[in-house]
Design a protein around this motif. Structure first.
Motif, PDB file in Angstrom:
ATOM      1  N   ASN A  14      -0.356  13.736  -2.320  1.00 17.19           N
ATOM      2  CA  ASN A  14      -0.456  12.916  -1.373  1.00 17.19           C
ATOM      3  C   ASN A  14      -1.933  12.619  -1.247  1.00 17.19           C
ATOM      4  OD1 ASN A  14      -0.718  12.289   1.659  1.00 17.19           O
ATOM      5  ND2 ASN A  14       0.933  11.058   0.909  1.00 17.19           N
ATOM      6  N   LYS A  35       0.923  -1.185  -0.120  1.00 16.19           N
ATOM      7  CA  LYS A  35      -0.002  -0.104   0.064  1.00 16.19           C
ATOM      8  C   LYS A  35       0.983   1.345  -0.180  1.00 16.19           C
ATOM      9  CE  LYS A  35      -3.998   2.062   2.481  1.00 16.19           C
ATOM     10  NZ  LYS A  35      -5.104   1.813   3.505  1.00 16.19           N
ATOM     11  N   ILE A  66       1.167   4.192  -3.145  1.00 11.28           N
ATOM     12  CA  ILE A  66       0.904   5.476  -3.134  1.00 11.28           C
ATOM     13  C   ILE A  66       2.038   6.298  -3.449  1.00 11.28           C
ATOM     14  CG2 ILE A  66       0.600   7.395  -1.217  1.00 11.28           C
ATOM     15  CD1 ILE A  66      -1.214   5.208   0.529  1.00 11.28           C
ATOM     16  N   GLU A  99       2.359   9.303  -6.212  1.00 14.27           N
ATOM     17  CA  GLU A  99       3.143  10.562  -6.068  1.00 14.27           C
ATOM     18  C   GLU A  99       4.316  10.980  -7.237  1.00 14.27           C
ATOM     19  OE1 GLU A  99       2.294  11.004  -1.088  1.00 14.27           O
ATOM     20  OE2 GLU A  99       4.289  10.159  -1.977  1.00 14.27           O
ATOM     21  N   VAL A 139      -5.863   4.957  -3.930  1.00  9.38           N
ATOM     22  CA  VAL A 139      -5.331   3.609  -3.127  1.00  9.38           C
ATOM     23  C   VAL A 139      -6.337   3.065  -2.140  1.00  9.38           C
ATOM     24  CG1 VAL A 139      -3.518   2.078  -1.952  1.00  9.38           C
ATOM     25  CG2 VAL A 139      -3.037   3.793  -3.630  1.00  9.38           C
ATOM     26  N   ALA A 195      -3.206  10.497  -4.079  1.00  6.43           N
ATOM     27  CA  ALA A 195      -2.539   9.284  -4.170  1.00  6.43           C
ATOM     28  C   ALA A 195      -3.292   8.261  -3.300  1.00  6.43           C
ATOM     29  CB  ALA A 195      -1.101   9.337  -4.078  1.00  6.43           C
ATOM     30  N   THR A 196      -3.346   8.851  -1.952  1.00  8.82           N
ATOM     31  CA  THR A 196      -3.815   8.016  -0.819  1.00  8.82           C
ATOM     32  C   THR A 196      -5.357   7.832  -0.891  1.00  8.82           C
ATOM     33  OG1 THR A 196      -2.321   9.277   0.972  1.00  8.82           O
ATOM     34  CG2 THR A 196      -4.425   7.934   1.824  1.00  8.82           C
TER      35      THR A 196
END
Length: 203
Positions: free
Chosen positions: A143, A129, A133, A137, A150, A146-147
């Motif tokens: 961030n 994970k 991420i 990025e 995911v 991306a977070t």
């Protein structure tokens, strides 16, 4: 020679499929493959190469010539971050100003793009994970984007650890259980998932 003909015919078919008006029918492809036992002459090879070049030229001509149109075209075929799309347009010889204006004017859910890109990466590779991420990025997503991308996926991270372990051992069979777990930990997997993966690959 037969393989060459089949490969070239298949390439022509794939190019044509990108442009409906120029598409080669499946029946035509099958007929040409059926005749592929014939030995290719130099003239045949040159003719096929010319057709491929024509298809490529026509495919390029179909690309939108304005930056906004090109940006929308790219998004229809691939996931991009905002930064990544701007860089793509610049690589296609649009100025920085044109690329920036185009990306700012189109309506895009960049978080959705992050989801799509994350899904694409998991099709071809194994990731933890944290690692996934980080990859998003690297592709230009924030961030937060991306977070989000995911977290929206349904992923068995334990299984990803197993897949990663298998890849590691494929290229280096000298790993011990301890060194494999350390490598998986470095790749962002939890201790639990790393130990599970080591068990699954027989270490």
């Amino acid at each position: 020679m037969k393989k060459l003909l089949v490969v070239l015919i298949s390439f022509l078919f794939l190019l044509g499929a990108c442009n409906d008006s120029e598409a080669t029918s499946e029946n035509e492809l099958q007929e040409e493959e059926a005749n592929s036992d014939e030995v290719l002459t130099e003239e045949d090879t040159l003719e096929i190469e010319e057709k491929i070049e024509e298809k490529i030229e026509k495919s390029n001509e179909a690309l939108p010539t304005d930056a906004i149109g090109r940006a929308e075209y790219r998004l229809d075929n691939q996931a991009f971050s905002k930064i990544g799309l701007k860089e793509q347009l610049e690589s296609e010889e649009f100025s920085t100003e044109e690329a920036t204006d185009a990306v700012n004017q189109i309506s895009v859910d960049w978080k959705e793009q992050a989801i799509l890109m994350a899904e694409g990466y998991l099709v071809d590779s194994s990731f933890s994970k944290i690692e996934l991420i980080g990859q998003l990025e690297y592709e230009g997503f924030s961030n937060e984007e991306a977070t989000y991308g995911v977290n929206e996926l349904s992923v068995d991270w334990q299984e990803q650890a197993v897949l990663d372990a298998e890849v590691i051992l494929k290229y280096n069979e000298n790993y011990t259980r301890s060194s494999l777990i350390n490598q998986l930990d470095f790749n962002g997997f939890s201790e639990e998932h790393a130990n599970y993966a080591a068990d699954e690959v027989g270490l």
